[in-house]
Design a protein around this motif. Sequence first.
Motif, PDB file in Angstrom:
ATOM      1  N   GLY A 125      13.199  71.720  -6.487  1.00 35.21           N
ATOM      2  CA  GLY A 125      13.479  70.367  -7.017  1.00 35.21           C
ATOM      3  C   GLY A 125      12.839  70.210  -7.784  1.00 35.21           C
ATOM      4  N   GLY A 166      15.347  65.905 -10.771  1.00 34.79           N
ATOM      5  CA  GLY A 166      16.750  65.744 -10.443  1.00 34.79           C
ATOM      6  C   GLY A 166      17.297  67.037  -9.957  1.00 34.79           C
ATOM      7  N   ARG A 167      18.435  67.050  -9.248  1.00 36.73           N
ATOM      8  CA  ARG A 167      19.481  68.185  -9.519  1.00 36.73           C
ATOM      9  C   ARG A 167      20.887  68.388  -9.450  1.00 36.73           C
ATOM     10  N   SER A 169      24.896  69.933  -7.430  1.00 36.94           N
ATOM     11  CA  SER A 169      25.141  71.396  -6.554  1.00 36.94           C
ATOM     12  C   SER A 169      26.383  71.239  -7.313  1.00 36.94           C
ATOM     13  N   ILE A 207      22.529  74.933  -6.089  1.00 37.51           N
ATOM     14  CA  ILE A 207      21.363  73.250  -6.624  1.00 37.51           C
ATOM     15  C   ILE A 207      20.957  74.538  -7.374  1.00 37.51           C
ATOM     16  N   VAL A 252      22.314  63.253 -15.209  1.00 30.21           N
ATOM     17  CA  VAL A 252      20.518  63.365 -13.819  1.00 30.21           C
ATOM     18  C   VAL A 252      19.896  62.347 -13.992  1.00 30.21           C
ATOM     19  N   SER A 256      17.496  62.036  -7.354  1.00 33.54           N
ATOM     20  CA  SER A 256      18.472  62.134  -7.024  1.00 33.54           C
ATOM     21  C   SER A 256      18.886  63.503  -6.969  1.00 33.54           C
ATOM     22  N   THR A 257      20.387  63.839  -6.357  1.00 33.19           N
ATOM     23  CA  THR A 257      20.895  65.118  -6.901  1.00 33.19           C
ATOM     24  C   THR A 257      22.788  64.565  -7.400  1.00 33.19           C
ATOM     25  N   THR A 258      23.177  65.566  -8.454  1.00 28.56           N
ATOM     26  CA  THR A 258      24.525  64.786  -7.849  1.00 28.56           C
ATOM     27  C   THR A 258      25.490  65.667  -8.232  1.00 28.56           C
ATOM     28  N   SER A 259      26.027  65.785  -6.610  1.00 29.18           N
ATOM     29  CA  SER A 259      26.417  66.495  -6.176  1.00 29.18           C
ATOM     30  C   SER A 259      28.021  66.259  -6.568  1.00 29.18           C
TER      31      SER A 259
END
Length: 332
Positions: A125, A166-167, A169, A207, A252, A256-259
Amino acid sequence: GNYSQNLPDGTYVAVTLNTQGYINKIWDNISCSATCDVDSILPIVVAGGAVTGINFALTPGGGRIEGTITSPATGNPIAGALVFFIDEGGNFPFSTATTDNTGHYVSDGGTDTGNVFVVTATGQGFQDESYNNHKCTIETCDTADPVPVTLGATTSGINFVLDPGGRISGTVRDVNNAPLANVNVQVHDSNGDSVDEVLTDASGNYITSGLASGTYYVGTDNSLGLVDYLWNSILCAGGFCEQTLVGTPISVTVPSTTSGINFVLTPGMAISGTVTAAAGGAPLEDVFVGLSSSSGASVGGAITDASGAFTMGAVPPGTYFASAFVNNYEQQ
């Protein structure tokens, strides 16, 4: 110091990897360090029996590189981060390293006197970098400061302070909702450049590594005979499609992670064929064969091999059009 490996008939290359600072080699007697010459690789042919005498004599006391990797937010070390060392020809990795619990690393293998480029691959990350403070991944780096290495010495202080990223997933499943493991998920930025690749786990989850804030496009690349897609449900056979034109953009924001960027891969069939010269019928290598849908939209493609053959990834039932593109020949 003996080794052996059972292999099916075929052509192979043998290369050493060590953690004791010896200079690695490619057989036969090609130093694989800061001046690794992969163009001089001698293939090893296995055909119907044992191949012996593939021996190596490694030079001890190669130059090494060491440093630390930390987080700027906390100053804490980043443990378990992978580090790649690339030679001036862009050949990699002649050696790697992994940070310990204190964030410290030292290159496993040694190198001759020369320049080396160093790139992180944390997978945790953080935004990866090449030395010195150039944000990029091992796949995308085109800028890095050379690190001088001297035979028999260790170059210290090659440190990294990695910003959080950012990530993205999601999950990859089949039409029966079964998870798909080991599917390659590819990420492209708003310029269409590849910035990350990750594999799904046994539960079909993935991820990404750390990404800068921005807009990205995500697609699959599988070897299961299923249809690959760009998100969201855009056909992309063989990985050749115009991500930024037809894909759905994914925003992104660090950290934060955009899931929920999920995929359902459907059954399909591959398209294959050959491309040859009209005069004489010679096979044509490195020809791009593009695939279009019945509506004219680009939905994939493939590159021909030395025999002129190509195979595209699976496509669902339907009507398609194929076109071959090559310099000095008429498009068909």
